[in-house]
Design an enzyme around this catalytic site. Structure first.
Site, short mmCIF file in Angstrom:
data_model
loop_
_atom_site.label_atom_id
_atom_site.label_comp_id
_atom_site.label_asym_id
_atom_site.label_seq_id
_atom_site.Cartn_x
_atom_site.Cartn_y
_atom_site.Cartn_z
N TYR A 41 -4.25 1.34 -4.53
CA TYR A 41 -2.97 1.79 -3.97
C TYR A 41 -2.25 2.65 -5.00
O TYR A 41 -1.43 2.18 -5.79
CB TYR A 41 -2.10 0.59 -3.57
N HIS B 176 -12.16 -6.10 -2.91
CA HIS B 176 -11.51 -5.31 -1.86
C HIS B 176 -12.42 -5.09 -0.65
O HIS B 176 -11.94 -4.74 0.43
CB HIS B 176 -11.03 -3.97 -2.41
N ASP C 73 1.17 -8.28 -1.66
CA ASP C 73 -0.24 -7.90 -1.67
C ASP C 73 -0.36 -6.44 -2.10
O ASP C 73 0.27 -5.55 -1.53
CB ASP C 73 -0.86 -8.08 -0.28
N SER D 195 -11.45 -9.51 0.69
CA SER D 195 -10.86 -8.79 1.81
C SER D 195 -12.01 -8.30 2.68
O SER D 195 -12.90 -7.60 2.19
CB SER D 195 -10.02 -7.62 1.30
N TRP E 207 0.83 -1.20 0.00
CA TRP E 207 0.00 0.00 0.00
C TRP E 207 0.87 1.26 0.00
O TRP E 207 0.71 2.16 -0.82
CB TRP E 207 -0.93 -0.01 1.21
#
Length: 328
Positions: free
Chosen positions: A56, A128, A51, A159, A21
């Site tokens: 991001y 997400h 990941d 997620s 991220w």
């Protein structure tokens, strides 16, 4: 670097994964050169799980990963994420999947993920976020299954939404996801109640995020620390949250001293080892944006496991503080 199996296909992944991220943005100033050095250092030290997500840096993180991997021979499993189309985050109970994860939208977004990562198939594509409202009509996951059958995706995941992590339990039991990505750390231990046991029961892979509570469990922030406005943690630790967190971190440090851990383990080591004590966990994502952070986080894998006495005592730091991601 120790490896673990990522069900259901049993891929061997490093137990410490690279959280990408920060190299995409939203964590303060970050140069691409520094990000690439961190990525190369992590792979050199045995990290083979990275990941990332579309969000991001609007794909910037993905493109940096593709650049770093170009010319390297190591097999690295890349997990990325597709966000829902614009609307409430996480989706509200009144959101329709047709408006947030339509088939056309998912296919278009997958094409962008493939382009950014410069691959023909995504190793692991995760939605997400999610809402329990879609559990009885989970069409977006069925679309991902179609794309898997077409050879564009290998593994399918979700997620968890921070507000309702247990919404994935039904998805696991119905065989709709291969992998779940969950929040699990010394402060937030809710996943131990049902998500982790059900993952073991169903053979679902588990990726843990926020193991260091956005950096606080590394023990490096005092109660009066202020994050810059371009760092999302300025909202996460808004108001008196940083002081309250620092007070709790001090209690963990006291336990480390009492247990005789402080000489061999850093605060971050203890936080990561606490998560890795659960056998259901395949990999723990640690955010890494510098070579120094790579060195600090990957060393944890070389240390002996925490004794059972320490794990039991550290459970007392479970903190029901509510949801912080929406700001104060």
């Amino acid at each position: 670097m120790h490896t673990r199996l990522l069900p259901p296909d049993g891929s061997k992944v490093s137990e410490i994964g690279f959280g990408a991220w920060a190299i995409g943005g939203q964590w303060g100033p970050q140069s691409d050169d520094e990000s690439l050095r961190a990525l190369h250092a992590a792979i050199d030290r045995g990290v083979n799980f990275i990941d990332t997500a579309a969000g991001y840096g609007d794909g910037h993180s993905e493109m940096l990963i593709a650049k770093a991997l170009k010319g390297r021979s190591e097999e690295v499993l890349i997990a990325t994420k597709t966000p829902p189309s614009p609307g409430p985050w996480p989706p509200s109970p009144y959101c329709r999947w047709q408006d947030r994860y339509s088939a056309a939208y998912l296919r278009d977004n997958l094409h962008q993920r493939l382009t950014n990562l410069a691959v023909e198939r995504i190793d692991l594509l995760q939605l997400h976020t999610w809402t329990r409202a879609w559990n009885d009509d989970p069409q977006p996951l069925l679309v991902l299954r179609q794309m898997r059958d077409e050879g564009k995706i290998n593994l399918i995941g979700v997620s968890t939404p921070e507000h309702d992590q247990d919404c994935v339990v039904q998805l696991m039991r119905n065989g709709l996801v291969d992998v779940v990505q969950v929040i699990f750390n010394l402060f937030n231990q809710d996943a131990a109640a049902q998500i982790l046991p059900v993952a073991a029961e169903t053979g679902t892979g588990v990726i843990v995020r926020v193991a260091l509570d956005e950096g606080s469990l590394a023990g490096k922030y005092s109660g009066d620390h202020v994050f810059p406005d371009d760092d999302f943690r300025s909202q996460y630790f808004a108001g008196d949250r940083m002081q309250r967190t620092a007070d709790r971190v001090a209690e963990i440090r006291s336990d480390m001293d009492a247990l005789g851990l402080s000489d061999d383990y850093s605060m971050a080591d203890v936080a990561l080892k606490f998560v890795l004590a659960r056998p259901e966990v395949s990999t723990v994502i640690a955010g890494m944006r510098t070579v120094k952070q790579v060195q600090q986080n990957t060393r944890t894998s070389q240390l002996r496991d925490l004794p059972d006495e320490a794990i039991t005592r550290l459970r007392r730091h479970n903190w029901r503080r509510g949801i912080w991601y929406a700001g104060k």
